[in-house]
Design a protein around this motif. Structure first.
Motif, PDB file in Angstrom:
ATOM      1  N   PHE A  19       0.846  -1.197   0.000  1.00 55.50           N
ATOM      2  CA  PHE A  19       0.000   0.000   0.000  1.00 55.50           C
ATOM      3  C   PHE A  19       0.877   1.240   0.000  1.00 55.50           C
ATOM      4  CE2 PHE A  19      -3.787  -2.385   1.071  1.00 55.50           C
ATOM      5  CZ  PHE A  19      -3.340  -3.419   1.878  1.00 55.50           C
ATOM      6  N   GLU A  39      -2.374  11.640  11.236  1.00 51.09           N
ATOM      7  CA  GLU A  39      -2.235  10.201  11.074  1.00 51.09           C
ATOM      8  C   GLU A  39      -2.069   9.847   9.599  1.00 51.09           C
ATOM      9  OE1 GLU A  39      -4.972  11.815  11.612  1.00 51.09           O
ATOM     10  OE2 GLU A  39      -6.714  10.841  10.658  1.00 51.09           O
ATOM     11  N   PRO A  40      -1.462   8.702   9.301  1.00 55.55           N
ATOM     12  CA  PRO A  40      -1.362   8.265   7.901  1.00 55.55           C
ATOM     13  C   PRO A  40      -2.748   7.953   7.346  1.00 55.55           C
ATOM     14  CG  PRO A  40       0.156   7.046   9.311  1.00 55.55           C
ATOM     15  CD  PRO A  40      -0.776   7.784  10.219  1.00 55.55           C
ATOM     16  N   ILE A  97       4.567  -3.459   7.816  1.00 55.64           N
ATOM     17  CA  ILE A  97       5.791  -2.722   8.061  1.00 55.64           C
ATOM     18  C   ILE A  97       5.786  -1.467   7.206  1.00 55.64           C
ATOM     19  CG2 ILE A  97       8.311  -2.811   8.022  1.00 55.64           C
ATOM     20  CD1 ILE A  97       6.992  -4.798   9.961  1.00 55.64           C
ATOM     21  N   PHE A  98       6.028  -0.340   7.851  1.00 55.55           N
ATOM     22  CA  PHE A  98       6.074   0.930   7.157  1.00 55.55           C
ATOM     23  C   PHE A  98       7.505   1.305   6.824  1.00 55.55           C
ATOM     24  CE2 PHE A  98       1.916   3.062   7.474  1.00 55.55           C
ATOM     25  CZ  PHE A  98       1.237   2.163   8.284  1.00 55.55           C
ATOM     26  N   GLY A  99       7.680   1.947   5.677  1.00 53.41           N
ATOM     27  CA  GLY A  99       8.932   2.619   5.406  1.00 53.41           C
ATOM     28  C   GLY A  99       8.980   3.909   6.215  1.00 53.41           C
ATOM     29  N   LYS A 100      10.127   4.584   6.177  1.00 50.19           N
ATOM     30  CA  LYS A 100      10.269   5.826   6.932  1.00 50.19           C
ATOM     31  C   LYS A 100       9.581   6.996   6.248  1.00 50.19           C
ATOM     32  CE  LYS A 100      14.440   4.736   9.498  1.00 50.19           C
ATOM     33  NZ  LYS A 100      15.803   5.191   9.879  1.00 50.19           N
ATOM     34  N   LEU A 115      -4.719   6.162   3.868  1.00 46.33           N
ATOM     35  CA  LEU A 115      -4.521   5.323   2.686  1.00 46.33           C
ATOM     36  C   LEU A 115      -4.618   6.153   1.416  1.00 46.33           C
ATOM     37  CD1 LEU A 115      -4.223   2.459   1.450  1.00 46.33           C
ATOM     38  CD2 LEU A 115      -6.742   2.391   1.386  1.00 46.33           C
ATOM     39  N   ARG A 123       2.097  16.043  11.457  1.00 43.40           N
ATOM     40  CA  ARG A 123       1.430  15.856  12.738  1.00 43.40           C
ATOM     41  C   ARG A 123       0.012  15.287  12.606  1.00 43.40           C
ATOM     42  NH1 ARG A 123       4.702  18.169  16.472  1.00 43.40           N
ATOM     43  NH2 ARG A 123       3.135  18.152  18.118  1.00 43.40           N
ATOM     44  N   TYR A 154       0.608   5.091   1.601  1.00 47.53           N
ATOM     45  CA  TYR A 154      -0.124   5.983   2.497  1.00 47.53           C
ATOM     46  C   TYR A 154       0.453   7.384   2.365  1.00 47.53           C
ATOM     47  CZ  TYR A 154      -2.771   2.443   5.046  1.00 47.53           C
ATOM     48  OH  TYR A 154      -3.666   1.469   5.384  1.00 47.53           O
ATOM     49  N   LEU A 193       4.315   7.175   2.544  1.00 53.94           N
ATOM     50  CA  LEU A 193       4.806   5.974   3.222  1.00 53.94           C
ATOM     51  C   LEU A 193       4.424   4.737   2.426  1.00 53.94           C
ATOM     52  CD1 LEU A 193       3.372   7.059   6.667  1.00 53.94           C
ATOM     53  CD2 LEU A 193       5.802   6.826   6.238  1.00 53.94           C
ATOM     54  N   GLN A 234       0.903  10.985   4.617  1.00 55.13           N
ATOM     55  CA  GLN A 234       0.828  11.537   5.967  1.00 55.13           C
ATOM     56  C   GLN A 234       1.173  13.016   5.928  1.00 55.13           C
ATOM     57  OE1 GLN A 234       3.391   9.759   9.007  1.00 55.13           O
ATOM     58  NE2 GLN A 234       1.876  10.246  10.581  1.00 55.13           N
TER      59      GLN A 234
END
Lengths: 115, 110
Positions: free
Chosen positions: B34, B43-44, B99-102, B46, B41, B36, B87, B38
């Motif tokens: 996926f 939330e992520p 697992i998210f990337g940075k 979709l 400040r 996302y 993300l 963001q």
């Protein structure tokens, strides 16, 4: 509002105190996740539940952290003996998992500051 | 090798530009992908799922390359409102933790 809700939005606590956060997922979602995010980083996985069962915990989740989802609905995340390094945004997310893996829907998060 | 890696940027582009981000993953058994978005400040949220055959949603195109283990996001005709952190998210195997990337930071200027 039928989205994911988290409470409180902000929490300031002194080092050594215990804190508890609550997450109410989207009602029909069977999975609930907890993540932690610090500035400049992506969300880091902490743990997740499938209904009331806690299926996976990250090694980031030390023994000071505990999460519950007693009836498969809302969840709580407790941090005991808080440390300054616990300061972060704690994000809850839910998803519907069946034949396919649904995407995550996030709450607004709880921002924790440990002084 | 980290499970998920993204170029953090920032990518600074003018309005109307086309920009592409890549995200590499290490676990060949990864099942679902996926993108996302963001905002600062917040939330992520979709942006789009990534399907094996590639998929498009308006100005956004997502691709999956299983052989090279990366996903990509292409944004055409960038708008000021596209400025955000993007993300990538990977199911690590068969539906367990995502697992998210940075994140990759995009700044679109007029």
């Amino acid at each position: 509002d039928t989205g994911v809700s988290q409470d409180p939005r902000h929490k300031i606590t002194k080092r050594g105190q215990n804190v508890t956060f609550r997450c109410d997922p989207i009602s029909e979602h069977n999975r609930l996740y907890w993540y932690r995010q610090t500035l400049g980083q992506g969300p880091e996985f902490l743990t997740y539940f499938q209904n009331e069962a806690q299926l996976e915990k990250s090694r980031l989740l030390s023994d000071r952290f505990s999460a519950e989802r007693p009836k498969g609905s809302f969840s709580t995340l407790e941090i005991q003996r808080t440390e300054q390094g616990d300061s972060a945004m704690y994000l809850c997310a839910s998803s519907l998992v069946g034949l396919r893996l649904g995407p995550l829907h996030f709450g607004n998060g709880t921002r924790l500051t440990v002084t | 090798r980290k499970e998920v890696e993204q170029d953090p940027g920032p990518f600074n582009v003018p309005e109307g530009a086309t920009v592409a981000f890549n995200c590499t993953y290490s676990n060949s058994a990864s099942q679902s992908f996926f993108w996302y978005r963001q905002d600062c400040r917040k939330e992520p949220k979709l942006l789009m799922s990534v399907y094996s055959s590639g998929n498009e949603d308006g100005r956004f195109t997502a691709q999956l390359n299983r052989a090279s283990q990366y996903i990509s996001l292409l944004i055409r005709d960038s708008k000021l409102s596209d400025s955000a952190t993007y993300l990538c998210v990977i199911f690590n195997q068969a539906g367990t933790a995502l697992i998210f990337g940075k994140g990759t930071t995009l700044s679109v200027s007029s």
